[in-house]
Design a protein around this motif. Structure first.
Motif, short mmCIF file in Angstrom:
data_model
loop_
_atom_site.label_atom_id
_atom_site.label_comp_id
_atom_site.label_asym_id
_atom_site.label_seq_id
_atom_site.Cartn_x
_atom_site.Cartn_y
_atom_site.Cartn_z
N LEU A 38 5.68 0.91 0.76
CA LEU A 38 4.90 0.30 -0.34
C LEU A 38 4.32 -1.04 0.09
CD1 LEU A 38 6.58 0.41 -3.88
CD2 LEU A 38 4.25 1.00 -3.23
N ARG A 76 1.10 -1.43 2.23
CA ARG A 76 -0.26 -1.41 1.66
C ARG A 76 -0.85 -2.83 1.61
NH1 ARG A 76 0.88 2.23 -3.64
NH2 ARG A 76 1.82 4.00 -2.58
N SER A 82 4.25 -3.13 -6.41
CA SER A 82 2.80 -3.11 -6.17
C SER A 82 2.08 -4.12 -7.05
CB SER A 82 2.22 -1.72 -6.44
OG SER A 82 2.67 -0.85 -5.44
N ARG A 119 -2.17 -11.20 -3.99
CA ARG A 119 -2.78 -10.59 -2.80
C ARG A 119 -3.64 -11.56 -1.99
NH1 ARG A 119 -4.45 -4.52 -2.22
NH2 ARG A 119 -4.48 -4.59 0.02
N GLN A 170 0.07 -7.30 -5.69
CA GLN A 170 -1.34 -7.36 -6.07
C GLN A 170 -1.66 -8.72 -6.71
OE1 GLN A 170 -3.45 -4.84 -5.21
NE2 GLN A 170 -5.06 -6.26 -5.86
#
Ligand code: NAD
Length: 324
Positions: free
Chosen positions: A131, A134, A103, A110, A107
């Motif tokens: 995961l 997302r 994550s 992103r 991120q």
């Protein structure tokens, strides 16, 4: 309306050229990411390794990536940068962080994940696709497993010996030209990739293997062959395999006990002196992937009413070792 240069850079190269995948970004360029990135770059792909390990990035920028395989040693020139230095939309992201860093890593880049960017996860454990979902639509995500081995030997230096395979499938079970192009690209780099509708079987069977061997070695310090030294440790390993496969079946996935037990017994007999990655992480004082492996199996097993006592005991012990 006139486009700014940043907008142009954010356009995928697919849109610009019609070739489904041109720019490849490897997110998490440790052992596996460096191996895959190095082989793809050698085969002519435009690859950027993205990592947060400064000494590894510096070494690659200065000397290229030192890639050692059965084909010999060579220095491969390819891009290497930190997440905040990414400056182009990739057509394909190959995700090779450890699962607990997925994550944060996604991120970190992103703003460069465009609607048409593909993401491939061949990480160990369960729940990787969910995961990634997302950050991208399910029809842009592929998940799977790889049996390629790799070791990071030092900054800018990766080694891999023997042969491996990749089995993967789009998360939503669909097909498209870009996905097939990705398979071809990986094959051309020598990475032996197959699109496999039964990828859930492969994922679960690998999780069963890892839940048994990785966790027992991480807790005891035994190397893989060490597990065969007592009848009790062998029985424990096979007991964990049985629990994990029972959870898989309860979740609707067909798995083959003989195949997993055979692979496990082969590893115990032949991988003499091998320290699985979870043991290496414990010895180096790093967090492990136990949550995505034993942890995910225990959570689902308890939800589905399947007995997971041994897998849960190893989960507790590895967590304890992690904070000891
Ligand atoms: P690794 O620890 O060597 O590499 C992970 C890399 O991710 C590191 O270089 C780390 O600096 C980087 N990273 C961490 N946080 C980041 C962030 N926020 N942004 C960018 N990079 C970040 O791990 P590995 O051995 O290459 O394994 C990667 C995955 O592949 C794991 O899920 C592992 O279980 C799986 N796998 C490994 C092997 C193997 O032989 N090594 C084989 C099959 C599958």
């Amino acid at each position: 309306m006139k486009q700014s240069s940043i907008e142009r850079k954010r356009m995928s190269s697919k849109a610009a050229s019609g070739v489904p995948i041109q720019r490849v970004l490897v997110l998490g360029a440790g052992a596996m990411g460096s191996l895959f990135g190095g082989l793809l770059a050698e085969a002519g792909a435009s690859v950027t390794l993205v990592d947060i390990n400064a000494s590894h990035l510096d070494a690659i920028r200065q000397h290229g990536l030192k890639l050692v395989t059965d084909e010999g040693m060579r220095q491969v020139r390819l891009g290497a940068c930190r997440p905040e230095e990414v400056s182009e939309v990739p057509d394909l992201i190959i995700l090779f962080t450890k699962t607990m860093h997925t994550s944060a890593a996604l991120q970190g880049i992103r703003s460069w994940i465009a609607p048409e960017t593909r993401i491939l996860s061949l990480q160990n454990g369960l729940g990787n696709g969910e995961l990634v979902a997302r950050f991208a639509a399910p029809d842009k995500i592929a998940v799977g497993i790889t049996t390629w081995p790799a070791d990071l030997c030092g900054p800018g230096h990766v080694a891999s010996h023997g042969h491996g395979k990749i089995r993967c499938m789009r998360l939503d079970g669909g097909h498209d030209a870009a996905f097939e192009f990705m398979e071809k690209m990986l094959k051309e780099a020598g990475l032996d990739c197959t699109i496999d509708p039964l990828v859930s079987t492969a994922i679960w069977e690998k999780v069963a293997f890892n839940a048994a061997l990785n966790s027992i070695c991480a807790v005891t310090g035994a190397t893989v062959d060490g597990i065969g030294k007592t009848a009790e440790s062998l029985e424990l390993a096979l007991g964990i395999v049985d629990e994990v496969l029972s959870v898989a079946r309860a979740d609707g996935v067909e798995v083959d006990r003989e195949r997993v037990a055979g692979t496990l017994l082969h590893a115990i007999e032949h991988h003499v002196g091998h320290k699985p990655s979870m043991l290496q992480d414990v010895l180096a004082g790093r967090p492990t992937e136990i949550q995505a492996i034993n942890g995910a199996v225990v959570a689902l097993g308890e939800k589905l009413g399947v007995g997971v006592a041994r897998t849960k005991a190893l989960l507790a012990l590895v967590k304890l070792v992690e904070c000891a």
